[in-house]
Design an enzyme around this catalytic site. Structure first.
Site, PDB file in Angstrom:
ATOM      1  N   ASP A  39      41.981  27.499  26.160  1.00  0.00           N
ATOM      2  CA  ASP A  39      42.632  28.782  26.450  1.00  0.00           C
ATOM      3  C   ASP A  39      43.405  29.290  25.232  1.00  0.00           C
ATOM      4  O   ASP A  39      44.361  30.044  25.367  1.00  0.00           O
ATOM      5  CB  ASP A  39      43.580  28.638  27.648  1.00  0.00           C
ATOM      6  N   ASP A  45      48.128  31.293  22.913  1.00  0.00           N
ATOM      7  CA  ASP A  45      47.807  30.374  24.000  1.00  0.00           C
ATOM      8  C   ASP A  45      48.219  30.999  25.330  1.00  0.00           C
ATOM      9  O   ASP A  45      49.293  31.614  25.436  1.00  0.00           O
ATOM     10  CB  ASP A  45      48.544  29.047  23.808  1.00  0.00           C
TER      11      ASP A  45
END
Length: 501
Positions: free
Chosen positions: A417, A373
Site C-alpha cells: 500500500d 503510505d
C-alpha cells in the site's frame, strides 16, 4: 464442396461501431455466422474521470456511426461504462448457455446505445439477464480466463490497435464497421477488399504511427496492407524527425526511404539515442547489395528492402515488424507496469531513480522524492475485504498520478500500500506543495473508512526527502531517509507530511 465460412468478431460493448455491427448482423440474420469474442478496446478507460474531451470524443463517434449506419437506431449515452461485469456474464453465457448469448449481447448493446442505461449497475444487469431467461446467473470461474485469452488474442493479433476487428477462418481480416454490402460479402466469402480506416475507426482507437524519412514525400508509396492500420508522418531529414519527438511520442516504426544522406550513419544515430533505440527501422533503397544489407543489419536495422519490391510482400514485412513491436511493447508493459494500479512498478522506479540520481550528480541539481503510505490499510482490508482494498489502491493511484503533471515526474507503486513520487529539479518547498496537494485531494475523495483511528475516510502519511548539490549520501541512503520520514509521520499520528532532516 465449399467450406462453410465462420467469422470471429472481436468487439467491445462500449463501442458504438461494435453496437452498429451487431445490429447489422441481427438485421441480416447472420448472427450464427460469427463467433463473438467480447474484449475491451480501452480496458482502463472507465477507471479514469470522464472528462470534457472524453465527452466530445463520444459525441463525435456517435455522430460518425449515425452517418455511416443510417439503418441503425442510436442514442448518446452519458459516459463510457465499466463493461467488465457485463463481459464476464457474456463470457459465462457463451460457454454455458450459447443459445442465449446473442440475446444477452444484443440486449446489453441496446440498453446502452438505444436507452442510455448503465449496464455496470447490478440491477440493470439482472434485468437484462431475466429478459434472456437467465435470472440470478453467476459468473463461472472460467469466464475470466476466456476473456483474458480473447483480449490477448486481439491485442497480439495483426489488427490495428484498439479497433473493431473481424477475421474469417480462411485468414482474411476486415476492420471496424464496413459498409453493409461489404459485410455481406465478407460473411459469405470470408474475404473482401481492404476497408479504409476512415470507414472503421472509433475515437478511442489508435493506429500504428510510422515515421517516414524521405527526401521527397512523393517517393514513398505506402503498401495497401498498411492503409487501414497506420498513419504516416513525413520528414525530409533525420534531424527534422528527432526535433519533432517528445517524451509522449509513440512512433511504432521508422522508414528510411531512399535518402541521399548516408543511411548507415542515420541508422547508427537512431540506435544510439534513448528515445529511438527500440523503434524498428526499415531501410528502403533503390538498389540493394549484399554488402549494404550486412552493414545495415550490423548497424541495427530491422529490415532492408528494395523500393521496387512487390508491394504486398513489402507490406507483409512491415506488418511483421509492427506486430513484433506491439509484442515487445506488451512484454515491457508486463515487466514495468503494476497490473493493479496501472502505475509504473518497483522495477521501473528503480531504473528511474537511478537515472535521475546520476543526472542530479552530473548537473549538480536538486531531486526530491515522496514516500506515501495508506494509513491503517490492513484494518481497512479486514473491515471491507480485499476487493474493496484493491479498489482503494486503484483510486489512490489515480489521484496521486493526477497531482503530477510534468513529463519528468514519476509516480509509481513501491509495493503493497506504498507509493512513491520522483520529482526532479524540485526542492523541499516545492515537494511539500505537491505532497500537501496529494494529501488534500485524497481527503476530498472522502473514501469511507470506519476502521481508521485518524479520520472517517482514507488518509495517507507522506515522507519527503531532498538531495541537492551539497548532499553526500548515496542513492540508497536517500531513499532510506525518505522512508524513515514516512514512518515518523505514521508514528506522529498519521495523515501528515514529515520532511527528512
Amino acid at each position: 464442396m465449399k467450406k462453410e465460412n465462420k467469422v470471429t468478431v472481436y468487439a467491445d460493448l462500449n463501442c458504438p461501431y461494435c453496437y452498429a455491427l451487431n445490429e447489422r448482423l441481427v438485421h441480416l440474420n447472420a448472427v450464427q455466422a460469427v463467433i463473438w469474442r467480447p474484449i475491451e478496446h480501452a480496458p482502463d478507460l472507465h477507471a479514469h474521470t470522464f472528462t470534457k474531451k472524453d465527452r466530445q470524443e463520444l459525441v463525435s463517434e456517435v455522430d460518425d456511426v449515425k452517418a455511416k449506419a443510417v439503418d441503425v437506431a442510436l442514442g448518446l449515452p452519458n459516459s463510457r461504462l465499466n463493461s467488465r461485469k457485463a463481459n464476464e456474464l457474456l463470457a459465462t453465457i457463451i460457454r454455458a448457455h450459447p443459445d442465449k448469448a446473442v440475446n444477452f449481447r444484443t440486449a446489453a448493446y441496446r440498453a446502452l446505445w438505444q436507452r442510455g442505461e448503465d449496464f455496470s449497475n447490478p440491477e440493470i444487469l439482472e434485468q437484462l439477464l431475466a429478459s434472456c431467461g437467465l435470472p440470478n446467473l453467476q459468473v463461472i470461474s472460467s469466464a475470466k480466463d476466456d476473456l483474458s485469452e480473447w483480449q490477448c488474442a486481439w491485442e497480439l493479433g495483426q489488427f490495428a490497435r484498439k479497433i473493431p476487428s473481424l477475421e474469417s477462418n480462411i485468414g482474411f481480416k476486415i476492420l471496424g464497421l464496413p459498409p453493409i454490402e461489404q459485410l455481406k460479402t465478407f460473411l459469405l466469402d470470408g474475404k473482401t477488399h481492404i476497408t479504409r480506416f476512415k470507414d472503421a475507426a472509433c475515437a478511442a482507437s489508435a493506429r500504428y504511427l510510422i515515421a517516414v524519412i524521405s527526401d521527397k514525400q512523393s517517393d514513398w508509396q505506402k503498401p495497401k496492407l498498411l492503409e487501414a492500420i497506420s498513419c504516416c508522418n513525413f520528414y525530409t531529414s533525420v534531424n527534422e524527425f528527432l526535433n519533432s519527438l517528445s517524451e509522449s511520442s509513440n512512433v511504432d516504426l521508422i522508414v528510411l526511404n531512399s535518402l541521399k544522406q548516408d543511411p548507415l550513419a542515420t541508422i547508427r544515430q537512431l540506435k544510439n539515442l534513448t528515445m529511438t533505440q527500440y523503434i524498428p527501422v526499415v531501410l528502403l533503397l533503390n538498389e540493394v547489395s549484399e554488402k549494404i544489407q550486412i552493414d545495415a543489419y550490423r548497424a541495427g536495422v530491422a529490415e532492408v528492402a528494395s523500393s521496387s519490391d512487390n508491394e504486398e510482400i513489402l507490406g507483409h514485412r512491415i506488418v511483421r515488424q509492427l506486430h513484433f513491436k506491439r509484442y515487445t511493447d506488451k512484454l515491457y508493459e508486463l515487466a514495468h507496469i503494476d497490473v493493479l494500479t496501472g502505475l509504473p512498478n518497483r522495477r521501473e522506479f528503480d531504473g528511474s531513480i537511478n537515472r535521475e540520481w546520476k543526472r542530479r550528480m552530473r548537473e549538480k541539481g536538486t531531486l526530491s522524492i515522496l514516500m506515501i503510505d495508506v494509513d491503517g490499510f490492513k484494518a481497512y482490508n479486514d473491515t471491507y475485504g480485499h476487493s474493496k482494498g484493491d479498489e482503494v489502491l486503484r483510486r489512490l493511484a489515480e489521484v496521486i498520478n493526477s497531482c503530477v503533471n510534468r513529463p519528468t515526474d514519476l509516480s509509481a507503486r513501491y509495493g503493497g500500500d506504498e507509493f512513491v513520487l520522483i520529482l526532479p529539479g524540485t526542492d523541499t518547498e516545492g515537494a511539500k506543495l505537491v505532497a500537501e496537494f496529494i494529501r488534500t485531494q485524497i481527503a476530498v475523495h472522502n473514501i469511507k473508512n470506519i476502521s481508521s483511528p485518524v479520520r472517517p475516510y482514507v488518509t495517507v502519511s507522506i515522507g519527503l526527502a531532498e538531495a541537492n548539490k551539497t548532499t553526500k549520501m548515496s542513492m540508497e541512503e536517500f531513499i532510506a531517509v525518505a522512508d524513515m520520514a514516512l514512518y515518523k509521520a505514521k508514528e506522529n499520528g498519521r495523515d501528515q507530511i514529515i520532511v527528512a532532516d
